[in-house]
Scaffold this active site. Structure first.
Site, PDB file in Angstrom:
ATOM      1  CD  GLU A 294      -3.045   1.025   2.681  1.00  0.00           C
ATOM      2  OE1 GLU A 294      -3.303   1.879   2.956  1.00  0.00           O
ATOM      3  OE2 GLU A 294      -3.155  -0.222   2.926  1.00  0.00           O
TER       4      GLU A 294
ATOM      5  CG  ASP B 205      -1.509   4.547   2.966  1.00  0.00           C
ATOM      6  OD1 ASP B 205      -1.973   4.009   2.090  1.00  0.00           O
ATOM      7  OD2 ASP B 205      -1.298   4.204   4.022  1.00  0.00           O
TER       8      ASP B 205
ATOM      9  CD  GLU C  10      -3.382   7.516   6.254  1.00  0.00           C
ATOM     10  OE1 GLU C  10      -4.329   6.835   6.438  1.00  0.00           O
ATOM     11  OE2 GLU C  10      -2.436   7.916   6.929  1.00  0.00           O
TER      12      GLU C  10
END
Length: 292
Positions: free
Chosen positions: A96, A98, A100
């Protein structure tokens, strides 16, 4: 305004909205809370209120390529909210990447947290502020992934690079097709000042707006193991002449240019506020990928 002109105007507005929805629907679909995803002309919006947030996902999975979202983040007092834009594979051993975006009280800067999971293990957080107000206008946020590196970019400026150092025994996220996702949700248990500042629902609904969404990658089809293995081989191959089709494999994409390296140094010097590699309280022994 005459009734006939009004009818034409409304028809045109509906057509534009339908075109925007069609473009979005070509690559993406709602993953939860369809009623909190709004098509507004050429824009797509995610809405968060005290009932629900919302999210969407790509219809396809990709092995290497580039995903970009042009976003305008939640305005005003956004404390407790998180907008995420990320790529992820599936399962407990997933990979993953990310972005954010951690909301904050009015007047305080957004913090952008990046993280990388490899074989289900994350804990590779970096946090930075930005050199602009991400709520005032649209800016592009991209993830470039090839066999040599993962690069996080903001308006095409690299803000983080994770290099392939498998020859040195360092894990690298390869060979797992990934979907592209985005979501807006309430995370006031941790997002703003470690959870000390809670979401003020009197300011709801909170809205993140998307001006454009693009995925240019090696699309992987087929869920059966044999088919998936064949697709992985295809996307990982490097036959002569393939670079034109899979441009992210081109030699100039395999490492940062001198100019990009200088940009990354500037970002880290001026805007990086947390790096897990420097957190000796969490990692008394420095993680292997932080060794140089």
């Amino acid at each position: 305004m005459s009734s006939s002109f009004l009818a034409i105007f409304l028809a045109m507005a509906m057509a534009l909205s339908s075109c925007a929805a069609a473009r979005f629907d070509e690559q993406f679909e709602a993953s939860w809370a369809l009623d909190h995803i709004i098509h507004d002309g050429e824009l797509v919006k995610l809405k968060l209120d005290n009932f629900s947030g919302a999210g969407f996902a790509s219809k396809n999975k990709y092995l290497y390529g580039k995903a970009t979202a042009e976003m305008k983040l939640v305005e005003g007092d956004s404390a407790g909210t998180v907008t995420a834009f990320y790529m992820s594979s599936e399962g407990p051993k997933h990979n993953e990447f990310d972005f954010e975006f951690l909301g904050n009280t009015s007047g305080e800067p957004y913090l952008v947290q990046t993280n990388i999971y490899i074989d289900g293990v994350g804990n590779r957080e970096q946090r930075m502020d930005l050199w602009f107000d991400p709520t005032a206008d649209f800016h592009s946020y991209s993830i470039l992934w090839n066999q040599r590196q993962v690069v996080f970019l903001v308006d095409e400026t690299p803000v983080r690079v994770y290099e392939n150092r498998e020859k040195e025994g360092v894990a690298f996220p390869g060979d797992q097709p990934m979907g592209v996702y985005s979501s807006l949700w309430n995370a006031d248990d941790w997002a703003t000042q470690g959870g000390r500042v809670k979401t003020d629902w009197s300011h709801a609904p909170f809205v993140t707006t998307y001006g454009d969404l693009r995925v240019d990658g090696c699309r992987v089809g087929g869920e059966a193991a044999a088919a998936l293995e064949s697709e992985v081989r295809r996307c990982s191959a490097s036959e002569s002449g393939e670079e034109g089709r899979y441009w992210w494999k081109d030699p100039v994409m395999q490492e940062l240019s001198v100019h990009q390296s200088h940009q990354l140094m500037w970002v880290r010097a001026k805007h990086l506020v947390y790096d897990y590699c420097a957190d000796s309280s969490r990692f008394p022994t420095k993680p292997a990928e932080c060794g140089r």
